[in-house]
Design a protein around this motif. Structure first.
Motif, PDB file in Angstrom:
ATOM      1  N   LEU A  74     -16.255 -29.718  -2.241  1.00  0.00           N
ATOM      2  CA  LEU A  74     -15.378 -30.521  -3.092  1.00  0.00           C
ATOM      3  C   LEU A  74     -13.944 -30.510  -2.576  1.00  0.00           C
ATOM      4  CD1 LEU A  74     -16.700 -29.506  -6.641  1.00  0.00           C
ATOM      5  CD2 LEU A  74     -17.226 -31.583  -5.350  1.00  0.00           C
ATOM      6  N   TYR A  77     -13.821 -32.774   0.453  1.00  0.00           N
ATOM      7  CA  TYR A  77     -14.544 -34.049   0.338  1.00  0.00           C
ATOM      8  C   TYR A  77     -13.713 -35.286   0.713  1.00  0.00           C
ATOM      9  CZ  TYR A  77     -17.584 -37.688  -1.423  1.00  0.00           C
ATOM     10  OH  TYR A  77     -18.364 -38.803  -1.518  1.00  0.00           O
ATOM     11  N   GLN A 100     -21.994 -31.627  -9.671  1.00  0.00           N
ATOM     12  CA  GLN A 100     -20.766 -31.840  -8.884  1.00  0.00           C
ATOM     13  C   GLN A 100     -21.036 -32.451  -7.511  1.00  0.00           C
ATOM     14  OE1 GLN A 100     -19.477 -27.571  -9.662  1.00  0.00           O
ATOM     15  NE2 GLN A 100     -17.538 -28.640  -9.919  1.00  0.00           N
ATOM     16  N   LYS A 104     -22.413 -37.128  -4.072  1.00  0.00           N
ATOM     17  CA  LYS A 104     -21.619 -36.968  -2.856  1.00  0.00           C
ATOM     18  C   LYS A 104     -22.440 -36.707  -1.596  1.00  0.00           C
ATOM     19  CE  LYS A 104     -17.392 -35.500  -5.110  1.00  0.00           C
ATOM     20  NZ  LYS A 104     -17.851 -35.662  -6.510  1.00  0.00           N
TER      21      LYS A 104
END
Ligand SMILES: *Cc1c(COP(=O)(O)O)cnc(C)c1O
Length: 245
Positions: A74, A77, A100, A104
């Motif tokens: 994260l 990212y 989360q 992605k």
């Protein structure tokens, strides 16, 4: 300032050199095992590596990257060059962190329980997507290591194959760390056998597209024993420096 940027440019040069060397090795191992370079996926394990350096490898031709910690993924990212590479998750994943990352990453390589598969599916469905996953096998049957035991693999596959929201695409393994190459090859061979056996069963909703095994010290051997995806970190980026150790 001057020395800092020199240090970075030195690092980038090394990454480029290592990238080409690994490409050559993969190509050679692919051909030796009766396949082509394009049959093998070279995924870079990018833990502890700064996005600048990762993106340089991407500019050299790297197409797949994998992180093993949600927090780190994260935090990096926004800086990945995701137009030119594919981001995957390769580490141990806690169910409470699934939400989360499902939007992605393109593949979660480390599924080892019905509970985790169920949560990935639930989160994927909330986002109208199907998440591709690999099942991680604890091929060395090590205590305290993630992965399903080889003898429980069939049962796990049967329990998750009909869950909406996920699609099983293959197997992943991290064999025990040891210096004995012949022993590591034995584990690779056992993984390949599981992979072939499951493919032969032609289970609904399960495709054995990927066998992900082999890291910096043994990716050539892994390819010789049937891997079509290798995860290479330190051989590409250099020895890892952990800030918190
Ligand atoms: C770090 C890591 C690798 C690569 O390790 P190296 O020995 O540095 O090549 C591969 N797979 C996973 C899951 C990793 O976390």
């Amino acid at each position: 300032m001057e020395s800092l940027s020199n240090e970075l440019s030195e690092k980038l040069k090394n990454v480029e050199y290592n990238y080409k060397a690994i490409e050559n090795n993969i190509n050679e191992a692919a051909v030796k095992s009766g396949r082509k370079r394009e049959d093998i996926i070279f995924l870079a394990a990018t833990k502890t590596v700064e996005p600048k350096v990762i993106n340089h490898a991407v500019s050299c031709g790297l197409k797949y990257i994998g992180e093993n910690k949600v927090q780190e993924l994260l935090s990096k990212y926004d800086e990945y060059d995701l137009e030119n590479c594919d981001l995957q998750f390769i580490g141990h994943l806690q169910t409470n962190k699934v939400r989360q990352i499902v939007d992605k990453v393109s593949l979660i390589q480390s599924v080892d329980s019905v509970k985790l598969a169920g949560e990935i599916a639930r989160q994927a469905k909330l986002r109208n997507k199907i998440m591709d996953i690999l099942v991680e096998v604890n091929i060395g049957k090590e205590a305290n290591k993630s992965g399903v035991l080889p003898e429980q693999l069939d049962e796990l596959l049967c329990s998750i194959k009909d869950i909406d929201g996920i699609s099983v695409k293959g197997l992943m393994a991290i064999p025990p760390i040891c210096d004995d190459k012949s022993l590591i090859c034995k584990y690779f061979e056992n993984m390949h056998r599981l992979f072939i056996d499951i493919s032969a069963k032609k289970l609904d909703n399960i495709s054995m597209d990927y066998l992900s095994m082999g890291m910096s010290d043994d990716y050539c051997e892994a390819i010789m024993f049937g891997a079509n995806m290798v995860r290479v970190g330190s051989a590409l980026f250099g020895k890892r420096i952990y800030a918190d150790r």
